[in-house]
Design a protein around this motif. Structure first.
Motif, PDB file in Angstrom:
ATOM      1  N   SER A 154      92.764 -16.435 -85.183  1.00  0.00           N
ATOM      2  CA  SER A 154      91.310 -16.318 -85.050  1.00  0.00           C
ATOM      3  C   SER A 154      90.826 -15.002 -85.653  1.00  0.00           C
ATOM      4  CB  SER A 154      90.918 -16.373 -83.577  1.00  0.00           C
ATOM      5  OG  SER A 154      91.385 -15.215 -82.916  1.00  0.00           O
ATOM      6  N   ASN A 155      89.539 -14.767 -85.561  1.00  0.00           N
ATOM      7  CA  ASN A 155      88.949 -13.513 -86.055  1.00  0.00           C
ATOM      8  C   ASN A 155      89.148 -12.357 -85.081  1.00  0.00           C
ATOM      9  OD1 ASN A 155      88.060 -14.832 -88.313  1.00  0.00           O
ATOM     10  ND2 ASN A 155      85.980 -15.127 -87.551  1.00  0.00           N
ATOM     11  N   CYS A 156      89.676 -12.646 -83.921  1.00  0.00           N
ATOM     12  CA  CYS A 156      89.873 -11.623 -82.892  1.00  0.00           C
ATOM     13  C   CYS A 156      90.798 -10.524 -83.422  1.00  0.00           C
ATOM     14  CB  CYS A 156      90.479 -12.257 -81.642  1.00  0.00           C
ATOM     15  SG  CYS A 156      90.828 -11.067 -80.340  1.00  0.00           S
ATOM     16  N   ARG A 157      90.358  -9.296 -83.304  1.00  0.00           N
ATOM     17  CA  ARG A 157      91.149  -8.170 -83.814  1.00  0.00           C
ATOM     18  C   ARG A 157      91.913  -7.451 -82.715  1.00  0.00           C
ATOM     19  NH1 ARG A 157      86.369  -5.212 -86.794  1.00  0.00           N
ATOM     20  NH2 ARG A 157      85.567  -5.686 -84.762  1.00  0.00           N
ATOM     21  N   ALA A 184      92.077  -9.602 -69.390  1.00  0.00           N
ATOM     22  CA  ALA A 184      91.703  -8.657 -70.447  1.00  0.00           C
ATOM     23  C   ALA A 184      90.283  -8.902 -70.966  1.00  0.00           C
ATOM     24  CB  ALA A 184      92.714  -8.706 -71.587  1.00  0.00           C
ATOM     25  N   PRO A 185      89.858 -10.155 -71.226  1.00  0.00           N
ATOM     26  CA  PRO A 185      88.487 -10.353 -71.702  1.00  0.00           C
ATOM     27  C   PRO A 185      87.433  -9.891 -70.695  1.00  0.00           C
ATOM     28  CG  PRO A 185      89.796 -12.303 -72.167  1.00  0.00           C
ATOM     29  CD  PRO A 185      90.624 -11.410 -71.285  1.00  0.00           C
ATOM     30  N   ALA A 186      87.674 -10.153 -69.419  1.00  0.00           N
ATOM     31  CA  ALA A 186      86.718  -9.731 -68.387  1.00  0.00           C
ATOM     32  C   ALA A 186      86.684  -8.203 -68.287  1.00  0.00           C
ATOM     33  CB  ALA A 186      87.089 -10.341 -67.043  1.00  0.00           C
ATOM     34  N   ARG A 187      87.846  -7.590 -68.338  1.00  0.00           N
ATOM     35  CA  ARG A 187      87.924  -6.125 -68.271  1.00  0.00           C
ATOM     36  C   ARG A 187      87.190  -5.496 -69.459  1.00  0.00           C
ATOM     37  NH1 ARG A 187      92.916  -6.129 -67.406  1.00  0.00           N
ATOM     38  NH2 ARG A 187      93.668  -5.829 -69.521  1.00  0.00           N
ATOM     39  N   ARG A 188      87.421  -6.032 -70.662  1.00  0.00           N
ATOM     40  CA  ARG A 188      86.728  -5.515 -71.850  1.00  0.00           C
ATOM     41  C   ARG A 188      85.222  -5.696 -71.730  1.00  0.00           C
ATOM     42  NH1 ARG A 188      90.976  -8.117 -74.673  1.00  0.00           N
ATOM     43  NH2 ARG A 188      89.589  -9.866 -75.138  1.00  0.00           N
ATOM     44  N   ALA A 189      84.789  -6.832 -71.197  1.00  0.00           N
ATOM     45  CA  ALA A 189      83.356  -7.096 -71.052  1.00  0.00           C
ATOM     46  C   ALA A 189      82.696  -6.062 -70.145  1.00  0.00           C
ATOM     47  CB  ALA A 189      83.136  -8.494 -70.489  1.00  0.00           C
ATOM     48  N   LEU A 190      83.336  -5.764 -69.041  1.00  0.00           N
ATOM     49  CA  LEU A 190      82.766  -4.784 -68.113  1.00  0.00           C
ATOM     50  C   LEU A 190      82.746  -3.390 -68.733  1.00  0.00           C
ATOM     51  CD1 LEU A 190      84.304  -5.950 -64.731  1.00  0.00           C
ATOM     52  CD2 LEU A 190      81.936  -6.193 -65.494  1.00  0.00           C
ATOM     53  N   GLY A 225      82.960 -12.967 -71.653  1.00  0.00           N
ATOM     54  CA  GLY A 225      84.293 -12.684 -71.121  1.00  0.00           C
ATOM     55  C   GLY A 225      84.351 -12.785 -69.612  1.00  0.00           C
ATOM     56  N   ILE A 226      83.186 -12.890 -68.978  1.00  0.00           N
ATOM     57  CA  ILE A 226      83.127 -13.008 -67.517  1.00  0.00           C
ATOM     58  C   ILE A 226      82.861 -14.462 -67.149  1.00  0.00           C
ATOM     59  CG2 ILE A 226      81.863 -12.366 -65.428  1.00  0.00           C
ATOM     60  CD1 ILE A 226      83.332 -10.010 -66.480  1.00  0.00           C
ATOM     61  N   GLY A 227      83.672 -14.978 -66.227  1.00  0.00           N
ATOM     62  CA  GLY A 227      83.498 -16.346 -65.758  1.00  0.00           C
ATOM     63  C   GLY A 227      83.619 -16.421 -64.252  1.00  0.00           C
ATOM     64  N   PRO A 228      83.638 -17.630 -63.705  1.00  0.00           N
ATOM     65  CA  PRO A 228      83.692 -17.803 -62.253  1.00  0.00           C
ATOM     66  C   PRO A 228      84.891 -17.130 -61.580  1.00  0.00           C
ATOM     67  CG  PRO A 228      83.168 -19.879 -63.331  1.00  0.00           C
ATOM     68  CD  PRO A 228      83.504 -18.907 -64.409  1.00  0.00           C
ATOM     69  N   ALA A 229      86.045 -17.183 -62.198  1.00  0.00           N
ATOM     70  CA  ALA A 229      87.232 -16.552 -61.600  1.00  0.00           C
ATOM     71  C   ALA A 229      87.048 -15.039 -61.509  1.00  0.00           C
ATOM     72  CB  ALA A 229      88.482 -16.878 -62.401  1.00  0.00           C
ATOM     73  N   SER A 230      86.456 -14.452 -62.534  1.00  0.00           N
ATOM     74  CA  SER A 230      86.212 -13.006 -62.528  1.00  0.00           C
ATOM     75  C   SER A 230      85.188 -12.640 -61.459  1.00  0.00           C
ATOM     76  CB  SER A 230      85.709 -12.540 -63.893  1.00  0.00           C
ATOM     77  OG  SER A 230      86.645 -12.826 -64.890  1.00  0.00           O
ATOM     78  N   LEU A 270      89.624  -3.144 -61.890  1.00  0.00           N
ATOM     79  CA  LEU A 270      89.781  -3.573 -63.282  1.00  0.00           C
ATOM     80  C   LEU A 270      91.170  -4.134 -63.555  1.00  0.00           C
ATOM     81  CD1 LEU A 270      87.850  -0.788 -65.249  1.00  0.00           C
ATOM     82  CD2 LEU A 270      87.142  -3.161 -64.865  1.00  0.00           C
ATOM     83  N   SER A 271      92.173  -3.659 -62.810  1.00  0.00           N
ATOM     84  CA  SER A 271      93.539  -4.150 -63.009  1.00  0.00           C
ATOM     85  C   SER A 271      93.704  -5.585 -62.520  1.00  0.00           C
ATOM     86  CB  SER A 271      94.541  -3.249 -62.291  1.00  0.00           C
ATOM     87  OG  SER A 271      94.402  -3.365 -60.884  1.00  0.00           O
ATOM     88  N   LEU A 272      92.777  -6.077 -61.714  1.00  0.00           N
ATOM     89  CA  LEU A 272      92.855  -7.430 -61.165  1.00  0.00           C
ATOM     90  C   LEU A 272      92.261  -8.480 -62.099  1.00  0.00           C
ATOM     91  CD1 LEU A 272      91.654  -6.576 -57.552  1.00  0.00           C
ATOM     92  CD2 LEU A 272      94.012  -6.768 -58.360  1.00  0.00           C
ATOM     93  N   LEU A 273      91.590  -8.026 -63.149  1.00  0.00           N
ATOM     94  CA  LEU A 273      90.864  -8.922 -64.048  1.00  0.00           C
ATOM     95  C   LEU A 273      91.653  -9.247 -65.312  1.00  0.00           C
ATOM     96  CD1 LEU A 273      87.423  -7.102 -63.834  1.00  0.00           C
ATOM     97  CD2 LEU A 273      88.045  -9.252 -62.716  1.00  0.00           C
TER      98      LEU A 273
END
Length: 94
Positions: free
Chosen positions: A21-24, A45-51, A75-80, A40-43
């Motif tokens: 993908s284009n993800c770097r 990686a996408p959720a952590r980056r979003a915050l 990057g944040i969803g229901p689980a986060s 933050l350690s409980l989340l």
């Protein structure tokens, strides 16, 4: 079944990895950047980056946002949200 062509990439730190993908984002750097403790350690990686991208690095900063605002972060969803609510409840017990 089709498979995506994965390209070899090298991050700024010299880690080699393959992505289709284009993800770097470098997976090795992500593991190195994961906090050892705190909410933050409980989340993921996408959720952590979003915050972090939105300036949220503490529960105090998180408490300034509504759930609706946090859900708008890519990057944040229901689980986060569930994890964040639990962390806030533990920190700010009335």
């Amino acid at each position: 079944m089709s498979s995506s062509k994965k390209d070899l990439r090298i991050c700024n730190k010299g880690h080699k990895f393959y992505k289709s993908s284009n993800c770097r984002t470098c997976p090795t750097c992500e593991l190195e950047n994961k906090p050892d403790g705190g909410f933050l350690s409980l989340l993921s990686a996408p959720a952590r980056r979003a915050l972090v991208h939105n300036g949220v690095t503490s529960l105090e900063e998180l408490s300034k946002f509504s759930e609706k605002e946090i859900l708008k972060f890519h990057g944040i969803g229901p689980a986060s949200i569930s994890t964040l609510k639990s962390s806030l409840e533990r920190e700010f017990v009335l």
